[in-house]
Design a protein around this motif. Structure first.
Motif, PDB file in Angstrom:
ATOM      1  N   UNK A 119       0.828  -1.199   0.000  1.00  0.00           N
ATOM      2  CA  UNK A 119       0.000   0.000   0.000  1.00  0.00           C
ATOM      3  C   UNK A 119       0.873   1.264   0.000  1.00  0.00           C
ATOM      4  N   UNK A 120       0.607   2.161  -0.908  1.00  0.00           N
ATOM      5  CA  UNK A 120       1.187   3.507  -0.936  1.00  0.00           C
ATOM      6  C   UNK A 120       2.708   3.505  -0.759  1.00  0.00           C
ATOM      7  N   UNK A 121       3.360   2.641  -1.534  1.00  0.00           N
ATOM      8  CA  UNK A 121       4.823   2.662  -1.582  1.00  0.00           C
ATOM      9  C   UNK A 121       5.275   3.953  -2.258  1.00  0.00           C
ATOM     10  N   UNK A 122       6.333   4.556  -1.752  1.00  0.00           N
ATOM     11  CA  UNK A 122       6.949   5.731  -2.382  1.00  0.00           C
ATOM     12  C   UNK A 122       8.451   5.525  -2.380  1.00  0.00           C
ATOM     13  N   UNK A 123       9.015   5.326  -3.575  1.00  0.00           N
ATOM     14  CA  UNK A 123      10.435   4.999  -3.689  1.00  0.00           C
ATOM     15  C   UNK A 123      11.099   5.798  -4.802  1.00  0.00           C
TER      16      UNK A 123
END
Length: 262
Positions: A119-123
């Motif tokens: 959920x809602x990975x930011x990389x």
């Protein structure tokens, strides 16, 4: 040299969500997808970027000028407005294809697109302000020559779409394989390509290839700047020069980076 910042925005667990607890109406899914793309386009566009709908559950954006905090706000806005969340991954490279490849790898490493626990990975990394230049983004705006006269006014709409689709599909494939560039259909008979540092001969090669492969005749305007919107406007003006002069390839003068009001 180009230095394109490419961002992949992927709806989390979308396939399973569309059939849970029972299959959802297709009209509702299509409406949500189109509204989500419109919001993402506006959110990115307000910060001088370009967003493309791709397959709608996956969107690709050129985000030079946006930092990780900006992308987090885009992600947060999606979560606040829609019954789905989105994961976001960003990478920078002279090759738009390579940048998207790295961004995709990072999301895949975080879990499957259909993994309910992702959920809602930011990389990823963004281009630092001190590393930005007026040549980071090259945008090409392709247009079919006399699409109205050849197709729209002569064929029914579906047959017209088939001809246009053949042209842009071949262009997308060839620009990716031969020129490390990402091309997106944007409506009508228009394709916008996010390109590596290509020259006029490269664009003539692509136009010639599409003409020989599927008998669709193209022209292209090219702009280059520090952000996608400025490069895109340059491409539009260059395309007008093609129309006025009857030429196949035109380059715009390169404008400076457009600073955010913030």
């Amino acid at each position: 040299m180009t230095n394109t910042q490419v961002t992949l925005i992927q709806i989390d667990n979308y396939g399973p969500w569309t059939v849970t607890p029972t299959p959802r109406r297709e009209v509702d899914l299509q409406t949500m997808q189109s509204r989500l793309y419109a919001d993402v386009s506006q959110l990115v566009g307000n910060r001088q970027g370009y967003a493309f709908f791709g397959r709608f559950d996956n969107m690709v954006a050129v985000t030079n000028g946006l930092d990780v905090e900006d992308l987090a706000l885009v992600q947060e806005s999606i979560g606040n407005r829609y019954p789905v969340t989105a994961s976001v991954s960003v990478a920078v490279d002279a090759s738009p294809v390579a940048a998207l490849g790295r961004a995709s790898d990072r999301l895949q490493d975080a879990g499957s697109a259909q993994d309910e626990t992702r959920r809602e990975i930011l990389r990823g990394e963004t281009l630092a302000d001190e590393d930005r230049t007026d040549e980071d983004v090259q945008i090409a705006h392709f247009d079919v020559n006399d699409a109205t006269g050849k197709y729209t006014d002569e064929l029914n709409e579906f047959d017209t779409f088939i001809r246009i689709e053949q042209g842009y599909a071949e262009l997308m494939r060839y620009m990716r394989q031969a020129h490390d560039s990402l091309s997106f259909f944007v409506g009508g008979d228009n394709v916008i390509a996010v390109c590596a540092d290509l020259d006029a001969a490269d664009y003539r090669d692509a136009i010639d290839h599409v003409n020989e492969a599927v008998d669709v005749d193209l022209k292209v305007g090219v702009g280059q700047s520090g952000v996608a919107q400025a490069a895109g406007m340059g491409a539009k003006h260059a395309l007008e020069e093609c129309r006025e002069d009857g030429t196949a390839v035109e380059f715009a003068e390169r404008p400076a980076v457009v600073a955010d009001d913030d």
